[in-house]
Design a protein around this motif. Structure first.
Motif, short mmCIF file in Angstrom:
data_model
loop_
_atom_site.label_atom_id
_atom_site.label_comp_id
_atom_site.label_asym_id
_atom_site.label_seq_id
_atom_site.Cartn_x
_atom_site.Cartn_y
_atom_site.Cartn_z
N ALA A 41 19.16 5.46 41.59
CA ALA A 41 18.39 5.81 42.78
C ALA A 41 18.48 4.71 43.83
O ALA A 41 18.63 4.99 45.03
CB ALA A 41 16.93 6.08 42.40
N GLY A 42 18.41 3.46 43.40
CA GLY A 42 18.55 2.34 44.32
C GLY A 42 19.93 2.32 44.97
O GLY A 42 20.06 2.07 46.19
N LEU A 43 20.96 2.58 44.18
CA LEU A 43 22.32 2.65 44.73
C LEU A 43 22.43 3.78 45.74
O LEU A 43 23.05 3.62 46.80
CB LEU A 43 23.33 2.87 43.60
N PHE A 44 21.84 4.92 45.42
CA PHE A 44 21.87 6.05 46.36
C PHE A 44 21.20 5.65 47.67
O PHE A 44 21.68 6.01 48.74
CB PHE A 44 21.16 7.26 45.76
N GLY A 45 20.10 4.92 47.60
CA GLY A 45 19.41 4.48 48.80
C GLY A 45 20.28 3.55 49.64
O GLY A 45 20.38 3.69 50.86
N GLU A 46 20.91 2.59 48.98
CA GLU A 46 21.80 1.68 49.70
C GLU A 46 22.95 2.43 50.35
O GLU A 46 23.27 2.23 51.52
CB GLU A 46 22.37 0.63 48.74
N LEU A 47 23.58 3.31 49.57
CA LEU A 47 24.71 4.06 50.09
C LEU A 47 24.28 5.02 51.20
O LEU A 47 25.05 5.28 52.13
CB LEU A 47 25.43 4.79 48.96
N ASN A 89 14.08 4.21 48.24
CA ASN A 89 13.59 3.64 49.50
C ASN A 89 13.81 2.13 49.57
O ASN A 89 14.17 1.60 50.62
CB ASN A 89 12.12 3.98 49.71
N THR A 90 13.62 1.44 48.46
CA THR A 90 13.85 0.00 48.43
C THR A 90 15.33 -0.30 48.67
O THR A 90 15.67 -1.21 49.44
CB THR A 90 13.39 -0.60 47.09
N GLY A 91 16.21 0.45 48.02
CA GLY A 91 17.65 0.27 48.24
C GLY A 91 18.02 0.51 49.69
O GLY A 91 18.81 -0.25 50.28
N TYR A 92 17.45 1.55 50.28
CA TYR A 92 17.72 1.87 51.68
C TYR A 92 17.28 0.72 52.59
O TYR A 92 18.04 0.25 53.43
CB TYR A 92 17.01 3.16 52.07
#
Length: 149
Positions: A41-47, A89-92
């Motif tokens: 989920a964090g990776l998805f947010g970053e990407l 959201n944190t990744g984003y």
């Protein structure tokens, strides 16, 4: 009488020990899966931020939609779903803070993070591949195949 009681208690302890060991393994598997889902989920947010910044025409909401699909497929409990959304959201926000615009570093980082997600996805999908292997049928010895020349 004392011997019977001892045998009963020993068997009960072995049975309970086996159950707790299995339960402990199930709990560890569950925790690993949750950690992997949160990482993903964090990776998805970053990407989502990086690809949206670098390729808005082609990837506007691709990663947000993938996150929605992940939650839909996983059907997590409320607290687990909140943890996944928070990780996204944190990744984003982290990617947004580090890479406010698209440049070579942002593209390289996106590629690097995508590659780091591959082993996570492999762990998450491993049980699905194991089920597929169980469903594969062995060739029947009764099927006649034409000979090739």
């Amino acid at each position: 009488m004392l011997v019977r009681r001892f045998i009963f208690l020993a068997l009960a302890a072995l049975t309970l020990g086996g159950v707790s060991a299995a339960t402990a393994q199930d709990l560890e598997t569950y925790r690993q899966r949750q950690a992997d889902l949160e990482t993903l989920a964090g990776l998805f947010g970053e990407l989502h931020h990086l690809r949206r910044t670098c390729d808005p025409r082609f990837e506007a909401d691709t990663w947000r939609e993938r996150m929605k699909k992940l939650i839909e497929l996983e059907e997590p409990q409320e607290t687990e779903q909140q943890a996944l959304v928070q990780a996204f959201n944190t990744g984003y926000r982290d990617a947004q803070r580090r890479y406010p615009r698209c440049d070579r570093r942002a593209r390289d980082y996106a590629a690097s993070r995508a590659a780091q997600g591959e082993p996570v996805i492999a762990r998450l999908t491993a049980p699905l591949h194991a089920e597929e292997e169980e469903d594969v049928f062995a060739p029947s010895p009764y099927v006649i195949t034409p000979e090739t020349e």
